[in-house]
Enzyme design. Sequence first.
Site, short mmCIF file in Angstrom:
data_model
loop_
_atom_site.label_atom_id
_atom_site.label_comp_id
_atom_site.label_asym_id
_atom_site.label_seq_id
_atom_site.Cartn_x
_atom_site.Cartn_y
_atom_site.Cartn_z
CE LYS A 1 -4.26 -1.60 2.27
NZ LYS A 1 -5.17 -1.35 3.40
CE LYS B 1 -9.70 -11.99 -2.41
NZ LYS B 1 -9.14 -11.87 -1.05
CE LYS C 1 -13.25 -3.01 -0.87
NZ LYS C 1 -14.09 -3.04 0.32
#
Length: 326
Positions: free
Chosen positions: A111, A192, A195
């Site tokens: 991140k 996967k 979103k």
Amino acid sequence: MKRVFSGIQPTGDQHLGNYLGATRNWVEMQHHTEAVFCVVDLHAITIPQASGAVRDGSLRLSQMLMAVGLDPEQCIIFVQSHVREHTECAWLMECNVSFGELSRMTQFKDKSGRQEFISSGLFTYPALQAADIVLYDTDQVPVGADQRQHIEIARDIAERFNSRYGPTFTVPEAIVPKAGARVMDLQRPTDKMSKSLDSPKGTVNLLDEPKLIAKKIKSAVTDNDGAVRFDVAEKPGVSNLLSILGASTNRDPAALADEYTQYGSLKVDTADAVVALLEPIQARYRELEGDPAETARLLALGANKARTIAAATMDRARTNVGLLQA
Ligand code: TRP
């Protein structure tokens, strides 16, 4: 009864992968565990968020969790920032985890690589997560495989704290669902369903209209060999459809494969099954959406129940650390 805790960030809309891979199991768990589910808004702000996005996201996610079947009478469902003990306990966690340990977190490395402004909150994120967990004397934490490392560090912090200050926290364990429950992106079936992917056609949102759901499933990527077989490595697209159909109808995907000879009819049945699965969820969501005062009442109920447990844990922790009584 075992105490179960899990958290979910109020960023982005919930999709079929979240439901079949996680929240549907939570609905099950509330009946045979003492389950606590938390909308982790404070985790969401470790990354800059647009104005109003966290507030709206927290409301929408809370309503969606209730719509999928989390019952505020059966479990505790609340918003993290409503229970002040989370930030207070996070400090105790931060003081019992090292810079080196936090530096090894793969999610932080991922991140932070994508951020221009890397907040210290993003770095200490796992300490807040550990606080979430230990505040409720949690035995088990149902999470995806990507959270294993965070549960591991929560265990390490709890153990370290207990050995420094005496028995205070329950040491939690991760419960990671079998890979079978994984729902993959319809356009890129080796990733996967998510979103964050820039592939809206590959993700079925729980609030998608039936027509759109059918369209997305019918345009799912398959392969050219024409055989319906459950084989995740060789046939990821077809296997994903079988998994989704199986999860939606409580059937085994490999057994379902024997009933199909064509991709077309597999897609039609999968689309119908998903639409039927989501219909009652969408109806309940619309009801809750129309009555925000009722959602607020239910969240206050959840926060009160959560606070009672969290405050008792914090009293114990403060005493054991050796802080002067107020
Ligand atoms: N970090 C988790 C995620 O991104 C969310 C989370 C926050 C969580 N606190 C938690 C999960 C406590 C389990 C337990 O998915």
